[in-house]
Structures are given as structure tokens and as C-alpha cells.
Design an enzyme around this catalytic site. Structure first.
Site: not given
Length: 908
Positions: A275-276, A279, A309-310, A313
């Protein structure tokens, strides 16, 4: 010494030896547009310290050739130090510099540097995907998360391309030959698997976020969003960047640590495996989030969830990174939890906790009941095991448990702990104990006991309320209990739960909530005194508000109420919890698939959230396709198709619900029903006059309808080819592959089988991941009689597939061609009797349904293969074990469901 599979023990030894790492990476992508050129130039200069001078170590590099290796100014004999997967560095000094010059290989599997040629305009696009260990496919490095390093990157590419990496562009040098070299600023320390490269004629949109840090300073972040040029007209970058800004506002308030990675680019890329990927400074997403067809509110909510969500991170996973893949769950679970929480608080898109309950937890419950389930904190001995652990336990169960943790310790303590964690371990690596330590400090609770119960055991608990009543129908006793056995150890597990028990009663003929009671369950059971002395509720719902992780088990009265009135549950989370319980019952062979599908059709109009409607339609279709016996399937699918079509005709013109129903109808029509409606909708696409008011036949729906028409034999190959040629795109390419393979022609099925099995076209060209999966999907559509004869070739080919292809591609082939569509009728001559009162009694006596499933020829062949290949790679065996268990579960449910309407049971 040249193993492709890096082990935890090897990584630990290397981490003790190597420290203070920095890289200079030079990539030459200037000839990427040449399809006959399989490789690119890669030159890595790595500097590092050695704790024991005189020792040796190695760099990881999965390459297409190494031209030279220099160590501390001395050129080494490449034949002596270069293997297929590693480059040995002997006789190290206290401080070392190694230079490895060679070639990397372009990928079509989404691993390493992926190359994609856009069918719409012929342009070439590149991007990288590395997790867990594929940076070594692009440059020589120490491929393990705890050897963080700083990076200086230089990339040579066509001068009219957009080129990006983790850091901001420092300068661009024009080489005077149609190429340029982009030089990027030195990064902060990060792990290899989150470095990134993007190159191609991408459409690029910029913006800027400005906020205030916890200490009152102003912080500015340059934002960017990119996609392929041919998608630019559909790219709603403004909405994406609005969510991005809102997320940055929220996370700075919650985490109180300034975003550490300089700029924030988000690239939407083709044929993405995931999904992703998080980085730092260059997050990559599947371009499915660029909506080329009508996007429902649920799709916008889902995209926002992934964006956030990303973003989570950037702190949890990137700033602070797990030491080894054993703690993969922590970064993914945290981000999964934060995606829903941030979508709720930073956007006005849908009801993310309802979506979480419906989709993410459903994934977790499925994964946790497979033979391959494992504790959230898993034992990951090597990177191959890490690849297999990107699963429903690591993501969805872990996120569910973190949601329960926030309820257990309190949200204030949870985020206080997160802030301390980021501050204490910025740019470093940690283990679970580091996170538990700050949680214990912030909450005052003993987190070791909590961790042992929740994180170090496997399996899902059954949660039920046991009621006793007197002759007047008043409750004399109400007890909430949990039953859970760890399937790995076989021992009972009693986890602490902070949850709510809800009650509903009929008021003026309608179901209304009459109570919701907070309960802390720390042992096998606990009283719920609030229910005592009151009339027995029509519905008692354990885990009201979906605070904990556990399967709800209804008492008989509550189950009858839910089946009769689930559409009247006005609280969205309560309804989601009830529907999830019904779906689990289908999978557990405790509710016929036909009963579930009937409930979906009856109560679909009450699903006000389109995401809920989409999921219920998907589950109802899947239930009939897999869990209904063949004797009942055709009639049930026909009834569901008719029901969905009726709902479609009554849906509000142009609404999201109309779109969701149309897409569900197209999938159901693959079974051959309502062919006239399919043809009418396809004719409307050409004429612009739809038989359903307000329904636009957009690209996604068009190809779904063409697949239905192809599967029934009513749409010929030339029509599919014409549709692709008229409007070529990535969506059309995938849709065309599925439709072509779906045609009920023996020669077509043979070609599709061969193409998927080899991973290549008839002309020998490698299939991209998306086209491979689409072709496998098309092969599976239609009568089993057209496909059954091919599976004899499947089992002997497995080892060769796994040994000759990348893990990602091999996994797609093995899962895509596994013979999952089977019927219990092949072994069950006559099912068993219903209950004496005429109601469904699901569960054949003496476990005969399970025995019937195990005696199915395909199940037996799968078990034979596993028994004969005990030394096969663990990742390959895991795929086969999971697929076989899934088949056994569906066959068991079919056998049990068949027992409702037939007079006797006999296994033949």
C-alpha cells in the site's frame, strides 16, 4: 559466506564489529528507457569503523555484475571477494573505506529498482522498494536495520526527468548529453531499507507546511506529491496535501518532536507491491490512490488512513527503528493504530474506527486462526522469515492490541510514553523492552505482565456473556468470560481486557441501546452486576465500542436478535462488531453462508457508511463463492445478484452507494447471471444512455463489466482488445489481462495457466506483478471443469518456482494458482440432519465435516506435498500450509451448511 538469506546471528556479529557508517551512492539511470538494457550503473563508497582491526566482514549486494572492489585504496581480486549475494571485505582497519562499482538489475517484481513503461504514452518510470532487505539489489551495503548510516546520493538520468531521493536536491549538473546528475543533501542517520530513489517524467506538485514546535519555534517543511504524467488529470494533489498538513499539525501536537527529515515528498507509483512505504522524506504509495474512476468516501478515507499511517512512521520506525525484525510489529502496529486515530482527529473522512473494526480486525482474526499464527512478538531468525511476517498479526492484531493498551493505561500515559521514547532514542535502534520501559514509567503499571499475556502468546479469545434468569425473565446472574488457548503452545491464555458490555432492547418495536457498561476482565471471568435484576436484554454485546481484541460469541437470544435486526443497531461501532461476529461464524462453520448473504441484502439499505456497505457486499459474495456448498451456491449467488441489482435500482442516483452496488453487481455477474443487464450497461457506456439513472460507467466499472461479459462468453477477445486500444492505461492493462484469462475457452485457460506458471508472456517477456496477478485471477474465474486438469502440474512445479524467482513473484504465482475453489460434494454424498426443531444445527456429529474436508483429494495432495518436502524453504511451506488450511476451512463450512437441508450424511 555467500548466502542470500542474512540471519539474525550474522547481523548481530556484524553490528558488534561495524559502526559509524556513511555512504556515497552514485547511480547511472541514463539508459533506463532502453528496454533491452537490463541493468544500471551502481557505485557505492562506504566508510565505517571496525571494532576489531584485522577481522573481515561483508557487504550485501544482489547484483548484475561487479567491475571492481577497492578497500582502503587497494584494489581487491573480484573473483576472490565477490559472490552472487555478498562482497567480502578482509583485513579491516580501525577506519575503512570500501568502493564497490558494478551493476544492479532493473526489476519488474517491485523489489529493488522497479522499471515500468506506461502503456498510455510509452514513458519509463523508476522507483525503489526495499523493505525488508532489497536495498542490496541497488547498491552494496550493510543490509540490516541497526547499522544506520548517513547518505550522500548522486543520480544521473535524462535531464527532463523528475528525480528524487530521501534528501532535498542540493544541485543539478547538466552533463551536456541529454542527461543530468542530481546531487542530494546528506541525510540524517537511517536504515538501508528506508532509503529511496524516484526517477522518471513524473508530474510533481509542491506546497509548504508551517507549524510551531513544542518549544515555540516555527518549523517549515517543503511538501511534494507526484504521479505519472498520464494520471495528472486525475491527481487530486490538493486533497492529498491537505491531509498531509493536517497530519503534520496533529503529530507535532501528539509527539512534540519536530519532523526530522527536512522535506516531505509523497510519490504515487505503478505496480506497487504494498500500500505504501515510509521512506523518510520520500514516501511511496500505490498509485491506486490516484483515483481514475469515481472514488467513494470510503476510498478517500482509506487513502487518508494510509497517508497518516506512513506519516506516523516518520517518528516511529524511521526516527526510532527496531534493532532487528523481531520487533517489526511495533513500528507497524503503532502506525496502523495511528492511521485510524489520526484519520478520526485530523480529517472529516468517514468513521475510521468502524473501518478498522470491519477490515483490519477481520484480517487479524483470519490470520490468528491459521496454523502459521504466531505471537505478536515473533521469532525472526533471518530476513526470509521477516518477509513472511508482514501479515495480519504484525499489522492488524498488533494495532488492535495497541488500541486496547491505550484503553488499559489511558491515552495520556500512552502518548507521554511515546514522547519520551522519541526523545530518548532519536536516530537510534531499540527493542520492545525500551518501549515497555517508558510505558511503565508513564502509566505506573507493570508492563511485563501485560506484554507476556498480549505480545508473547498467539490466538484469539472468545468473549461471551453468560446470563441466568428467573421465572419472571429477570437476570439473576451475568458473567463476562473469556476462553482462549494459545494454538502454538496449547496452553490456556487469560489476557487482561478493558472493554464495555452493551445491551439493547425492543422499544416500540425498534432495537435501542439501553446500556453500555465498563468492565475490566483480568481472569477467566468477571461479573457484570449492572445487568442483574433487570429483564433479559434482547441483545447483549461483549466488546461494545470495539476496545479490545477478541471474537464476540452471542448467546442464542442475542444471535436471533442480531440476525433479525442487525440493521437497527444505530451505533456504527456496535453494528461493525455485530457484523464481524456474524462473519466469523460463517468462517467457523456456525452460520450458513446463505444466511449471512440474506442478512446483507436485507440490511444493506441501513448501512449509511459506504465503506461498511462495500465490505458487507464483498463478504457476502465471498461467503457464497467459498463457504456455500455447490448444491446451494448457484441459487444463492443468483439470489444475491438479483438482490444487489434491486438495491442498485433503488439507490440514490450518483451516490457512493450506487457506485458500490454497481461494482458488487459486476463481480457477481462473473457467475453468468443478469447477462442482459451487463450488456445494457456496456451498451450505455458506448451510447451514454444508462439504464440506471445517474450511474456512470467509468473505467473501473467498465472493465469489471467486460470481465463479467468475457467470463460468460458474451464478450469476445477482439472487443477486449479494442477497449484496451481505445483507452490504454495501467488500469486497462490489468483489467484486460483478467478479462482475457476469464474467457471460457480451453485454449485461453491453457495460455493463462502457462503464462502465470512461468511468469512470462507467450513471447517470453516477464510479466509485471500486477499483470501476473490479474491473469491468475482471470484463470480462476469460471467453471472448475475448465481448470481442474491443470493442477496436476502445480505441485511438481512449486520448488522450481520458488528457487528461480524472487520471493514476491513466486508468492504471487503460488497463491494465485493454488486450487482453492473446490467443492465438498466431491467427497460428501449426503449431509446430516437439521435439528429436531427445524432450526439450523451447524456441526456434523463426531467431526465428520472436518473429516470430509481432510479427505478431499486436493487437501490430501497438499498434505502429501508438505510431508514430502519437509526441507523446503520455510517461507514456501508457510504459503502452502496457509492455503491448505483455508481450503479445509471452506470445505468444512460447506459440509456443515449442506447438513441443514439434506436427510443424512455419508463420506464417500
Amino acid at each position: 559466506m555467500d548466502s542470500k538469506n542474512l540471519t539474525r546471528s550474522e547481523a548481530a556479529r556484524r553490528a558488534r564489529l561495524v559502526s559509524d557508517v556513511s555512504y556515497r551512492l552514485e547511480l547511472d539511470l541514463s539508459r533506463a528507457q532502453d528496454p533491452d538494457r537490463p541493468h544500471f550503473g551502481s557505485r557505492t563508497t562506504v566508510s565505517f569503523s571496525c571494532a576489531s582491526p584485522g577481522e573481515s566482514t561483508f557487504l550485501d549486494f544482489l547484483h548484475g555484475g561487479v567491475d571492481s572492489v577497492e578497500l582502503n585504496g587497494t584494489r581487491l581480486d573480484a573473483d576472490a571477494v565477490v559472490g552472487e549475494h555478498r562482497v567480502r571485505l578482509p583485513d579491516l582497519r580501525e577506519r575503512n573505506t570500501a568502493v564497490v562499482s558494478g551493476r544492479g538489475l532493473y526489476s519488474t517484481s517491485g523489489e529493488g529498482l522497479h522499471r515500468f513503461v506506461d502503456p498510455a504514452d510509452g514513458e519509463t518510470y523508476l522507483y525503489t522498494q526495499y523493505e525488508p532487505a532489497d536495498a542490496r539489489r541497488v547498491f552494496a551495503n550493510f543490509e540490516q536495520p541497526d547499522l544506520k548510516a548517513v547518505y550522500e546520493v548522486a543520480i544521473t538520468a535524462p535531464d527532463d526527468w523528475h528525480v528524487a531521493s530521501n534528501g532535498a536536491v542540493a544541485r543539478v549538473d547538466d552533463n551536456g548529453d541529454g542527461t543530468a546528475t542530481w546531487h542530494f543533501r546528506r541525510t540524517e542517520p537511517m536504515s538501508t531499507y528506508i532509503t529511496a530513489v524516484l526517477a522518471g517524467p513524473y508530474h510533481y506538485v509542491t506546497d509548504r507546511w508551517t507549524g510551531t514546535t513544542a518549544d515555540g519555534r516555527t518549523l517549515g517543511i517543503d511538501l511534494g506529491a507526484s504521479c505519472r504524467k498520464s494520471l495528472a488529470k486525475d491527481f487530486d494533489a490538493d486533497r492529498i496535501l491537505d491531509v498531509t498538513k493536517s497530519g503534520l499539525d496533529l503529530f507535532h501536537r501528539l509527539f512534540q518532536y519536530p519532523y526530522p527529515w527536512g522535506k516531505y515528498d509523497q510519490a504515487f507509483v505503478p505496480e506497487y507491491n504494498l500500500g505504501a512505504m515510509e521512506n523518510p522524506g520520500l514516501v511511496t504509495f500505490t498509485e491506486r490512490y490516484v483515483f481514475t474512476s469515481r472514488a467513494t468516501a470510503a476510498q478517500h478515507e482509506g487513502r487518508a488512513n494510509t497517508l497518516l499511517h506512513e506519516m506516523a512512521h516518520m517518528w516511529f520506525g524511521d526516527l526510532v527503528t527496531m534493532e532487528w525484525w523481531d520487533d517489526l510489529w511495533l513500528k507497524e502496529s503503532f502506525a496502523d493504530y495511528m492511521g485510524s486515530l489520526a484519520t478520526e482527529r485530523a480529517t472529516e473522512l468517514g468513521q475510521p474506527w468502524v473501518t478498522f473494526a470491519n477490515r483490519r480486525k477481520a484480517w487479524a482474526y483470519v490470520q490468528d486462526q491459521l496454523p502459521t499464527t504466531h505471537p505478536i512478538v515473533a521469532d525472526i531468525p533471518d530476513v526470509e522469515a521477516a518477509r513472511q511476517n508482514f501479515d495480519g498479526i504484525t499489522y492488524a492484531k498488533g494495532a488492535s492490541v495497541l488500541k486496547q493498551l491505550a484503553a488499559y493505561v489511558g491515552e495520556d500515559a500512552f502518548f507521554t510514553a511515546a514522547r519520551r521514547y522519541f526523545a530518548a532514542h532519536a536516530f537510534g535502534n531499540t527493542t520492545l523492552d525500551d518501549f515497555l520501559a517508558v510505558l511503565a514509567e508513564a502509566s505506573g503499571r507493570d508492563m511485563r505482565e501485560w506484554s507476556a499475556a498480549w505480545l508473547e502468546t498467539a490466538g484469539v479469545a472468545d468473549l461471551r456473556v453468560l446470563l441466568e434468569t428467573d421465572d419472571d425473565g429477570l437476570v439473576t446472574s451475568a458473567v463476562l468470560e473469556q476462553q482462549s488457548v494459545d494454538p502454538v503452545t496449547g496452553r490456556e491464555v487469560l489476557r487482561p481486557h478493558m472493554l464495555r458490555v452493551g445491551t439493547w432492547d425492543l422499544v416500540d418495536g425498534r432495537l435501542e441501546r439501553t446500556g453500555s457498561h465498563a468492565v475490566e476482565l483480568t481472569g477467566a471471568s468477571v461479573p457484570v452486576p449492572e445487568l442483574a435484576g433487570r429483564p433479559r436484554p434482547a441483545l447483549v454485546l461483549p466488546n461494545d465500542e470495539d476496545l479490545t481484541y477478541g471474537k464476540v460469541v452471542f448467546d442464542d437470544v442475542s444471535l436471533a436478535t442480531v440476525l433479525d435486526r442487525v440493521g437497527e443497531l444505530g451505533e456504527p461501532l456496535a453494528a461493525a462488531t455485530a457484523w464481524a461476529a456474524l462473519w466469523n461464524m460463517v468462517r467457523d462453520a456456525k452460520l450458513p453462508a446463505t444466511a449471512f448473504a440474506d442478512a446483507v441484502v436485507r440490511f444493506a439499505p441501513t448501512a449509511t457508511e459506504v465503506g461498511v456497505l462495500q465490505l458487507l457486499l464483498e463478504q457476502a459474495t465471498s461467503a457464497l463463492e467459498h463457504y456455500a456448498p455447490a448444491s446451494a451456491r448457484d441459487g444463492a449467488v443468483s439470489a444475491l445478484t438479483t438482490g444487489v441489482l434491486d438495491l442498485l435500482g433503488r439507490a440514490e442516483a450518483g451516490s457512493d452507494h450506487q457506485v458500490a452496488l454497481a461494482r458488487a453487481f459486476a463481480r457477481l455477474a462473473r457467475h453468468g447471471g443478469e447477462a442482459a443487464t451487463v450488456e445494457a450497461l456496456l451498451d450505455a457506456d458506448r451510447s451514454g444512455r444508462s439504464p440506471i439513472a445517474g450511474l456512470e460507467v467509468d473505467e473501473q466499472l467498465r472493465w469489471a463489466l467486460l470481465q463479467a461479459g468475457a467470463a460468460s462468453g458474451r464478450v469476445a477477445q477482439d472487443e477486449l482488445d479494442e477497449a484496451l486500444g481505445t483507452a490504454p492505461s495501467a488500469v486497462a492493462t490489468v483489467g484486460h489481462a483478467t478479462a482475457t484469462a476469464a474467457r471460457p475457452v480451453p485454449e485461453v485457460k491453457a495460455a493463462a495457466w502457462r503464462s502465470v506458471l512461468t511468469g512470462r508472456t507467450a513471447e517470453g517477456r516477464p510479466l509485471s506483478n500486477d499483470v501476473l496477478s490479474a491473469t491468475a485471477e482471470g484463470f480462476r474465474i469460471g467453471s472448475p471443469g475448465l481448470t481442474a486438469d491443470y493442477y496436476g502440474e502445480y505441485w511438481p512445479a512449486l520448488a522450481g518456482i520458488w528457487g528461480s524467482m524472487s520471493n514476491g513473484q513466486a508468492s504471487r504465482i503460488i497463491q494465485g494458482l493454488f486450487p482453492l475453489a473446490q467443492d465438498i460434494d466431491d467427497v460428501l454424498q449426503c449431509p446430516a440432519r437439521p435439528g429436531e426443531d427445524g432450526t439450523p444445527r451447524l456441526g456434523l456429529e463426531d467431526g465428520s465435516a472436518a473429516r470430509a474436508a481432510r479427505s478431499h483429494p486436493v487437501v490430501q495432495r497438499a498434505h502429501e506435498w508438505l510431508a514430502e518436502h519437509g526441507d523446503a524453504p520455510a517461507a514456501l511451506r508457510r504459503l502452502l500450509v496457509e492455503q491448505t488450511h483455508t481450503l479445509e476451512r471452506t470445505l468444512t463450512a460447506q459440509a456443515v451448511a449442506a447438513s441443514i437441508s439434506e436427510p443424512s450424511a455419508e463420506i464417500v
